[in-house]
Design a protein around this motif. Structure first.
Motif, PDB file in Angstrom:
ATOM      1  N   GLY A  11       6.685   1.341  -3.866  1.00 32.64           N
ATOM      2  CA  GLY A  11       6.962  -0.180  -4.066  1.00 32.64           C
ATOM      3  C   GLY A  11       6.656  -0.563  -5.054  1.00 32.64           C
ATOM      4  N   GLY A  12       7.067  -1.478  -5.815  1.00 34.74           N
ATOM      5  CA  GLY A  12       7.293  -2.297  -6.741  1.00 34.74           C
ATOM      6  C   GLY A  12       5.666  -2.466  -7.536  1.00 34.74           C
ATOM      7  N   GLU A  13       6.299  -3.027  -8.955  1.00 34.76           N
ATOM      8  CA  GLU A  13       4.459  -3.784  -8.933  1.00 34.76           C
ATOM      9  C   GLU A  13       3.875  -5.137  -7.939  1.00 34.76           C
ATOM     10  OE1 GLU A  13       3.658  -1.059 -11.619  1.00 34.76           O
ATOM     11  OE2 GLU A  13       6.048  -0.786 -11.646  1.00 34.76           O
ATOM     12  N   GLY A  14       2.420  -4.186  -8.031  1.00 34.48           N
ATOM     13  CA  GLY A  14       2.250  -5.812  -7.299  1.00 34.48           C
ATOM     14  C   GLY A  14       2.915  -6.074  -6.209  1.00 34.48           C
ATOM     15  N   ALA A  15       2.604  -4.912  -5.344  1.00 38.47           N
ATOM     16  CA  ALA A  15       3.592  -5.116  -4.133  1.00 38.47           C
ATOM     17  C   ALA A  15       2.324  -5.289  -3.223  1.00 38.47           C
ATOM     18  CB  ALA A  15       4.003  -4.175  -3.397  1.00 38.47           C
ATOM     19  N   GLY A  16       0.687  -4.382  -3.586  1.00 40.27           N
ATOM     20  CA  GLY A  16      -0.397  -4.667  -2.400  1.00 40.27           C
ATOM     21  C   GLY A  16      -0.365  -3.096  -1.974  1.00 40.27           C
ATOM     22  N   LYS A  17       0.406  -1.605  -2.832  1.00 37.46           N
ATOM     23  CA  LYS A  17      -0.230  -0.538  -2.274  1.00 37.46           C
ATOM     24  C   LYS A  17      -1.369   0.117  -2.250  1.00 37.46           C
ATOM     25  CE  LYS A  17       2.829   0.997  -5.160  1.00 37.46           C
ATOM     26  NZ  LYS A  17       1.388   1.866  -5.811  1.00 37.46           N
ATOM     27  N   THR A  18      -2.490  -0.552  -3.223  1.00 37.09           N
ATOM     28  CA  THR A  18      -4.093   0.036  -3.104  1.00 37.09           C
ATOM     29  C   THR A  18      -4.436  -0.637  -1.638  1.00 37.09           C
ATOM     30  OG1 THR A  18      -4.064  -0.182  -5.522  1.00 37.09           O
ATOM     31  CG2 THR A  18      -5.929   0.093  -3.890  1.00 37.09           C
ATOM     32  N   THR A  19      -4.134  -1.628  -1.523  1.00 35.72           N
ATOM     33  CA  THR A  19      -4.530  -2.348  -0.038  1.00 35.72           C
ATOM     34  C   THR A  19      -3.993  -1.524   0.781  1.00 35.72           C
ATOM     35  OG1 THR A  19      -5.044  -4.856  -1.315  1.00 35.72           O
ATOM     36  CG2 THR A  19      -5.540  -4.212   1.664  1.00 35.72           C
ATOM     37  N   ALA A  20      -2.670  -1.507   1.217  1.00 29.47           N
ATOM     38  CA  ALA A  20      -1.788  -0.718   2.032  1.00 29.47           C
ATOM     39  C   ALA A  20      -2.532   0.524   2.319  1.00 29.47           C
ATOM     40  CB  ALA A  20      -0.757  -0.738   2.471  1.00 29.47           C
ATOM     41  N   LEU A  21      -3.166   1.625   1.667  1.00 24.02           N
ATOM     42  CA  LEU A  21      -3.738   2.938   1.791  1.00 24.02           C
ATOM     43  C   LEU A  21      -4.966   2.496   2.428  1.00 24.02           C
ATOM     44  CD1 LEU A  21      -3.251   5.084  -1.026  1.00 24.02           C
ATOM     45  CD2 LEU A  21      -5.602   5.316   0.046  1.00 24.02           C
ATOM     46  N   ALA A  22      -5.643   1.610   1.846  1.00 24.53           N
ATOM     47  CA  ALA A  22      -7.007   1.714   2.583  1.00 24.53           C
ATOM     48  C   ALA A  22      -7.085   1.720   3.537  1.00 24.53           C
ATOM     49  CB  ALA A  22      -7.618   0.703   1.817  1.00 24.53           C
ATOM     50  N   ILE A  23      -6.082   0.408   4.197  1.00 28.70           N
ATOM     51  CA  ILE A  23      -5.889   0.352   5.549  1.00 28.70           C
ATOM     52  C   ILE A  23      -5.104   1.630   6.992  1.00 28.70           C
ATOM     53  CG2 ILE A  23      -4.062  -1.288   7.395  1.00 28.70           C
ATOM     54  CD1 ILE A  23      -4.567  -3.508   5.592  1.00 28.70           C
ATOM     55  N   VAL A  24      -4.238   1.991   5.847  1.00 26.96           N
ATOM     56  CA  VAL A  24      -3.640   3.407   6.675  1.00 26.96           C
ATOM     57  C   VAL A  24      -5.121   4.541   7.099  1.00 26.96           C
ATOM     58  CG1 VAL A  24      -2.017   5.626   6.245  1.00 26.96           C
ATOM     59  CG2 VAL A  24      -1.204   3.170   6.080  1.00 26.96           C
ATOM     60  N   ARG A  25      -6.202   4.872   5.888  1.00 26.57           N
ATOM     61  CA  ARG A  25      -7.302   5.292   5.893  1.00 26.57           C
ATOM     62  C   ARG A  25      -8.187   5.396   7.780  1.00 26.57           C
ATOM     63  NH1 ARG A  25     -10.156   8.473   1.224  1.00 26.57           N
ATOM     64  NH2 ARG A  25     -11.591   9.807   2.187  1.00 26.57           N
ATOM     65  N   VAL A 195       0.301  -9.106   6.492  1.00 26.70           N
ATOM     66  CA  VAL A 195       0.912  -7.699   5.933  1.00 26.70           C
ATOM     67  C   VAL A 195      -0.118  -6.558   6.665  1.00 26.70           C
ATOM     68  CG1 VAL A 195       1.233  -5.855   3.876  1.00 26.70           C
ATOM     69  CG2 VAL A 195       1.792  -8.862   3.945  1.00 26.70           C
ATOM     70  N   ALA A 196      -1.368  -6.351   6.502  1.00 25.07           N
ATOM     71  CA  ALA A 196      -1.968  -5.155   7.379  1.00 25.07           C
ATOM     72  C   ALA A 196      -2.143  -5.422   8.757  1.00 25.07           C
ATOM     73  CB  ALA A 196      -3.884  -6.286   7.679  1.00 25.07           C
ATOM     74  N   ASP A 197      -2.043  -5.944  10.005  1.00 20.46           N
ATOM     75  CA  ASP A 197      -1.164  -6.122  10.794  1.00 20.46           C
ATOM     76  C   ASP A 197       0.334  -5.062  10.942  1.00 20.46           C
ATOM     77  OD1 ASP A 197      -3.653  -7.467  12.305  1.00 20.46           O
ATOM     78  OD2 ASP A 197      -1.934  -8.990  12.522  1.00 20.46           O
TER      79      ASP A 197
END
Length: 211
Positions: A11-25, A195-197
């Motif tokens: 994703g682009g800048e500011g998309a929230g990848k870090t938060t999504a990564l934690a959810i996947v983990r 987004v998390a869901d």
């Protein structure tokens, strides 16, 4: 031993990848799976040094091919030292960006196209591609506003012109449309809970398919 699964967040800048990564983990570990995380560029000591060069605004403009080659130099270190050993050991690997970022940033944003990215992919990680690519999608202005709201100093890519970042976003969406078997686009403009869901639902569908 069963090989682990390779999942990437794009994703682009500011998309929230870090938060999504934690959810996947969290979801993978909840299911009893062993998980390793990494990022690109970076992931190993040598690759992190290349990352610092690429993201430092003081580096200034680079020839697009130079930028692409540096990305793949860092990627090779990450693949050989971190990603492949973990996958072959049965761990799932979650990576914050991988080669799709090169298709988006250098192929689309810098105008190099797909051919050099595909050629380097075959040299650097032959036969390795993510099992699941989650693209966190936000309009460019929304992503940049989030970065400003965090108070973070923009890195070299975040400082680029919005036209460049629009081309990056378009390239991500085009790649996703062309590879619907592996890509899932997440509307990251929605609330954090929504987004998390969506991330959890995409991962659960993939896990069901793999099983």
């Amino acid at each position: 031993m069963t090989r682990g699964r390779f999942i990437t967040l794009e994703g682009g800048e500011g998309a929230g990848k870090t938060t999504a990564l934690a959810i996947v983990r969290e979801e993978l570990e909840r299911r009893g799976r062993r998980v390793r995380t990494t990022r690109e560029p970076g992931g190993t000591p040598a690759a992190e040094k290349i990352r610092a060069l690429l993201l430092d605004p003081d580096t200034g403009a680079l020839d697009p091919m130079t930028e692409l080659l540096l990305m793949f130099a860092a990627r090779r270190e990450n693949v050989t030292d971190a990603i492949l050993p973990a996958l072959e050991g049965g761990d799932d690997v979650i990576c914050d960006r991988f080669t799709e970022a090169s298709h988006a940033y250098q192929g689309g944003g810098r105008g190099l196209g797909t051919a050099p990215v595909d050629a380097l992919s075959e040299l650097v990680h032959p036969g390795l591609e993510p099992d699941l690519v989650l693209v966190l999608d936000v309009p460019v202005d929304v992503g940049l506003a989030r970065i400003r709201a965090r108070g973070d100093a923009p890195d070299r890519f975040e400082s680029d012109r919005s036209e460049f970042l629009e081309r990056v976003r378009a390239a991500y969406l085009e790649r996703a449309a062309n590879h619907p078997d592996r890509f899932v686009v997440i509307d990251a403009t929605r609330s954090p809970d929504e987004v998390a869901d969506a991330v959890r639902a995409a991962l659960r569908r993939a896990l069901d398919r793999w099983s």
